[in-house]
Scaffold this motif. Structure first.
Motif, PDB file in Angstrom:
ATOM      1  N   MET A   1       0.831  -1.210   0.000  1.00 54.81           N
ATOM      2  CA  MET A   1       0.000   0.000   0.000  1.00 54.81           C
ATOM      3  C   MET A   1       0.865   1.260   0.000  1.00 54.81           C
ATOM      4  O   MET A   1       0.602   2.209   0.746  1.00 54.81           O
ATOM      5  N   GLY A   2       1.922   1.237  -0.804  1.00 54.07           N
ATOM      6  CA  GLY A   2       2.773   2.400  -0.933  1.00 54.07           C
ATOM      7  C   GLY A   2       3.804   2.577   0.154  1.00 54.07           C
ATOM      8  O   GLY A   2       4.590   3.536   0.116  1.00 54.07           O
ATOM      9  N   VAL A   3       3.848   1.667   1.120  1.00 51.56           N
ATOM     10  CA  VAL A   3       4.818   1.752   2.220  1.00 51.56           C
ATOM     11  C   VAL A   3       5.949   0.762   1.954  1.00 51.56           C
ATOM     12  O   VAL A   3       5.691  -0.411   1.669  1.00 51.56           O
ATOM     13  N   ASP A   4       7.186   1.244   2.037  1.00 52.01           N
ATOM     14  CA  ASP A   4       8.351   0.400   1.822  1.00 52.01           C
ATOM     15  C   ASP A   4       8.902  -0.142   3.142  1.00 52.01           C
ATOM     16  O   ASP A   4       9.004   0.595   4.127  1.00 52.01           O
ATOM     17  N   TYR A   5       9.249  -1.419   3.121  1.00 47.39           N
ATOM     18  CA  TYR A   5       9.923  -2.065   4.242  1.00 47.39           C
ATOM     19  C   TYR A   5      11.301  -2.507   3.765  1.00 47.39           C
ATOM     20  O   TYR A   5      11.437  -3.014   2.639  1.00 47.39           O
ATOM     21  N   TRP A   6      12.318  -2.344   4.631  1.00 48.99           N
ATOM     22  CA  TRP A   6      13.693  -2.638   4.258  1.00 48.99           C
ATOM     23  C   TRP A   6      14.363  -3.524   5.288  1.00 48.99           C
ATOM     24  O   TRP A   6      14.096  -3.429   6.490  1.00 48.99           O
ATOM     25  N   GLY A   7      15.266  -4.363   4.788  1.00 49.12           N
ATOM     26  CA  GLY A   7      16.141  -5.091   5.677  1.00 49.12           C
ATOM     27  C   GLY A   7      17.335  -4.229   6.047  1.00 49.12           C
ATOM     28  O   GLY A   7      17.445  -3.077   5.613  1.00 49.12           O
ATOM     29  N   GLN A   8      18.259  -4.813   6.795  1.00 48.73           N
ATOM     30  CA  GLN A   8      19.428  -4.065   7.255  1.00 48.73           C
ATOM     31  C   GLN A   8      20.521  -4.016   6.202  1.00 48.73           C
ATOM     32  O   GLN A   8      21.463  -3.228   6.319  1.00 48.73           O
TER      33      GLN A   8
END
Length: 115
Positions: free
Chosen positions: A100-107
């Motif tokens: 929904m347009g939100v980005d999630y990132w790993g380290q």
């Protein structure tokens, strides 16, 4: 919330291969895009390869024919098979998930290509 954890980076000689992995957990069933980005020193983060539901897989021109994005739904894993690596592939590689347009990132995981 989504949690992403990368592994599998390292040091490799030019022409070699690596296969970074991304373990996903949390509300991953809502993700519509998953893939990999990279950021080299002094440069902006750039797309490497992503898969979007209903649209398929997209690769950066610089990695087409050398990198392959894949996933295992049962294991909640995303992989990036990297072959014929070049010094210019050296970067921190980040797993990405979008919902929904939100980005999630790993380290991030460091990939260094050097002789």
């Amino acid at each position: 919330q989504v949690q992403l954890v990368e592994s599998g980076g390292g040091l490799v000689q030019p022409g070699g291969s690596l296969r970074p992995s991304c373990a996903a957990s949390g509300s991953i069933f809502s993700l519509n895009t998953m893939g990999w980005y990279r950021q080299a020193p002094g440069k902006q983060r750039e797309l490497v390869a992503t898969y979007t539901i209903g649209r398929g897989t997209m690769y950066a021109e610089s990695v087409k024919g050398r990198f392959t994005l894949s996933g295992d739904n049962a294991k909640k894993m995303v992989y990036l098979q990297m072959n014929n690596l070049k010094p210019e592939d050296t970067a921190v590689y980040y797993c990405n998930g979008r919902m929904m347009g939100v980005d999630y990132w790993g380290q991030g995981t460091q990939v260094t290509v050097s002789s």
